[in-house]
Scaffold this active site. Structure first.
Site, PDB file in Angstrom:
ATOM      1  N   ASP A 118       0.869  -1.263  -0.477  1.00 33.21           N
ATOM      2  CA  ASP A 118      -0.073   0.089   0.052  1.00 33.21           C
ATOM      3  C   ASP A 118       1.496   0.947   0.249  1.00 33.21           C
ATOM      4  OD1 ASP A 118      -2.193   1.215   0.138  1.00 33.21           O
ATOM      5  OD2 ASP A 118      -1.748   1.888   2.455  1.00 33.21           O
TER       6      ASP A 118
ATOM      7  N   ASP B 172      -0.013   4.928   1.346  1.00 34.75           N
ATOM      8  CA  ASP B 172      -0.296   6.370   2.058  1.00 34.75           C
ATOM      9  C   ASP B 172      -0.454   5.537   3.903  1.00 34.75           C
ATOM     10  OD1 ASP B 172      -1.054   8.789   0.761  1.00 34.75           O
ATOM     11  OD2 ASP B 172      -2.635   7.467  -0.538  1.00 34.75           O
TER      12      ASP B 172
END
Length: 225
Positions: free
Chosen positions: A11, A13
């Site tokens: 991922d 953020d």
């Protein structure tokens, strides 16, 4: 672990880049105009989701007199400008660089749409060149965002690996759910504000990328400085 790990999918953020406080501060600035408070009781519901999904939940949870699109329009310019200064999360750059140097295939699977992603990438172009595949939230092949498995399956397909040989690293409950639905192993790296019971099905839970142990997954040992 169920099989040999051949690639890593991250991922973005809150996992590779420290952006969550930027999103939270701007959201509070907007909802504060309506005397509302945006806190982790709402944030933990939206973390990892595509922007339109998150905006809908914010509007409904706080009963704001604006549409989700109006909310997104209000924050867009400030958000893009602030995201240009995004910094790596602790251990992120060192970890990914280690795997890059050891020829381990890596990808990013982010719910961020292209304008936001490009802002985050602006000062990290050399670092992001380490990732063979980057799937964004507005990818034309992506129909359903996290917690659906689609984004992870697209990444694996483009990398040329079976899902079971991919290890996902995620900070969001929705991302963990999506990776598991894709048939992948997943290491959760939760924000301290989210209870670990939201990640109870994760293959492993760690509190920071600095705690990640490659040898546990049969990957080259990380030489920490």
């Amino acid at each position: 672990m169920s099989s040999k790990i051949s690639c890593l999918i991250y991922d973005l953020d809150g996992l590779l880049l420290d952006t969550e406080s930027i999103y939270s501060d701007l959201t509070q600035k907007i909802v504060g105009e309506y005397n509302k408070i945006f806190d982790w009781s709402i944030k933990k519901k939206i973390i990892g989701l595509k922007s339109n999904q998150a905006a809908k939940i914010i509007i409904e949870s706080l009963d704001l007199p604006i549409t989700p699109q109006e909310y997104l329009n209000l924050r867009k310019d400030d958000l893009i400008e602030k995201l240009k200064g995004s910094q790596p999360m602790p251990g992120a750059k060192e970890l990914t660089t280690h795997f890059y140097q050891n020829d381990i295939t890596q990808a990013i699977a982010t719910s961020s749409a292209s304008p936001m992603f490009d802002a985050k990438k602006e000062t990290h172009k050399h670092w992001f060149s380490q990732f063979k595949v980057i799937v964004r939230g507005d990818d034309p092949e992506l129909i359903h965002g996290k917690p659906a498995p689609d984004i992870f399956l697209i990444a694996a397909k483009r990398l040329g690996f079976n899902p079971e040989s991919c290890l996902v690293l995620e900070d969001a409950p929705s991302g963990v759910e999506g990776a598991l639905a894709a048939g992948m192993n997943v290491v959760a790296v939760p924000d301290p504000n989210i209870e670990h019971n939201y990640y109870k099905n994760a293959s492993q839970i760690i509190t920071s990328l600095n705690e990640f142990d490659p040898e546990f997954w049969g990957l080259p040992k990380f030489q920490r400085i």
